[in-house]
Design an enzyme around this catalytic site. Structure first.
Site, PDB file in Angstrom:
ATOM      1  N   ASP A 243     -11.465   2.383   3.582  1.00  0.00           N
ATOM      2  CA  ASP A 243     -11.686   0.941   3.424  1.00  0.00           C
ATOM      3  C   ASP A 243     -13.158   0.653   3.145  1.00  0.00           C
ATOM      4  OD1 ASP A 243      -9.395  -0.627   3.518  1.00  0.00           O
ATOM      5  OD2 ASP A 243      -9.250  -0.546   5.709  1.00  0.00           O
TER       6      ASP A 243
ATOM      7  N   LYS B 173       0.838  -1.205   0.000  1.00  0.00           N
ATOM      8  CA  LYS B 173       0.000   0.000   0.000  1.00  0.00           C
ATOM      9  C   LYS B 173       0.871   1.253   0.000  1.00  0.00           C
ATOM     10  CE  LYS B 173      -3.788  -2.333   2.355  1.00  0.00           C
ATOM     11  NZ  LYS B 173      -4.491  -2.621   3.614  1.00  0.00           N
TER      12      LYS B 173
ATOM     13  N   GLN C 200      -5.115  -1.700   9.650  1.00  0.00           N
ATOM     14  CA  GLN C 200      -4.783  -2.968   8.995  1.00  0.00           C
ATOM     15  C   GLN C 200      -5.272  -4.145   9.833  1.00  0.00           C
ATOM     16  OE1 GLN C 200      -3.258  -3.314   5.924  1.00  0.00           O
ATOM     17  NE2 GLN C 200      -3.593  -5.515   6.181  1.00  0.00           N
TER      18      GLN C 200
END
Ligand code: NAP
Length: 263
Positions: free
Chosen positions: A112, A45, A89
């Site tokens: 997200d 990422k 995460q």
């Protein structure tokens, strides 16, 4: 266009756009584990973000960090006007509630797409939809079958396909084998998100012009990554693993960051 070229093209477009911005889009990634797979995802990422010229910042906390400390950090980032997007995460250590953390992220920064009020759609299904659209897949009136009903892939995939006017069937572990065969053999689009190596093994005859999107990531006995489908199914398009949906998911994180930045 294959996925690698499509992703490279979209990233080039984003790079040009971001280079014209005075303040760069800023994403914070909180990681509360020492998981090697998570480390690799986070590295990927950050590499993507850096490539397009965005500001990606990692806040890595030890796995024993108390839940309240993580919530406090999320609250600080929520209030920081210089930060556009925030992701936590996964996985989280057992003593931290995933649900609490997901709901603590300010919806407007939730790139997200996990918070019910987030303006963003979740990255994996959204990335698949955008790629299929670029490939000219005719969503309206098509028979789409999604295998798997998880909250991050199967369910939102079904919702996004419904929004594109596909006839959506979601199947899962309780689906009878004869029904699975019926649905798959009539499908124009199959999205496989099961997490089982070789789940789609070619034993069910699929339509020759079907599109098969393989979301699965499985470690084979050869130590390499494989999808849920055997390679080279006799269909119109099959996405590879690796180099397929994973790249689309990463690309969509950048797209979602730009979306919240603009808002
Ligand atoms: P998950 O939460 O474990 O869900 C798996 C789904 O598959 C469940 O709905 C389950 O049904 C269904 N299933 C299991 N066995 C089945 C069977 N025999 N027949 C039909 N359905 C069956 O997994 P997930 O989070 O959705 O992830 C799925 C896979 O995609 C994993 O390999 C994951 O690593 C991968 N993934 C990849 C990306 C990417 O960016 N490439 C992103 C996310 C996930 P029940 O609900 O009935 O149990």
């Amino acid at each position: 266009m294959d996925i690698k070229s499509y992703v490279a093209m979209r990233k080039e477009e984003m790079k040009t756009l971001i280079s014209s911005m005075e303040r760069k889009p800023h994403l914070v990634i909180i990681q509360v584990n020492d998981n090697p797979a998570s480390d690799a995802y986070v590295r990927g990422k950050i590499k993507d973000g850096t490539e397009v010229g965005a500001n990606f910042e990692l806040k890595k906390l030890p796995p024993e960090t108390p839940e309240e400390d993580v919530l406090k950090l999320i609250d600080e980032i929520n209030k920081d006007d210089d930060v556009d997007g925030l992701i936590v995460q996964l996985p989280l250590p057992k003593h931290i509630s995933e649900e609490k953390i997901k709901l603590a992220v300010a919806p407007k920064k939730d790139v997200d797409g996990f918070h019910p009020l987030s303006p963003c759609d979740p990255c994996t299904p959204k990335g698949i939809i955008n790629y299929l659209a670029a490939e000219g897949f005719p969503f309206a009136g098509s028979n789409a079958v999604v295998i798997g009903r998880s909250n991050i892939v199967g369910k939102p995939m079904g919702a996004l396909l419904t929004a594109r006017s596909a006839n959506v069937t979601i199947v899962h572990s309780k689906t009878k084998p004869e029904d699975m065969k019926y649905y798959l053999s009539h499908a124009d689009l199959i999205v496989v998100a099961v997490g089982k190596l070789g789940f789609l093994d070619g034993s069910i005859k699929l339509k020759e012009d079907a599109y098969v999107v393989d979301v699965g990531i499985n470690r084979g006995e050869d130590g390499k990554l494989h999808g849920d489908c055997v390679p080279n199914l006799p269909v119109k398009l099959q996405t590879p693993v690796p180099g397929g949906v994973g790249l689309l998911t990463r690309l969509t994180l950048l797209e979602n960051l730009l979306e919240v930045y603009k808002k």
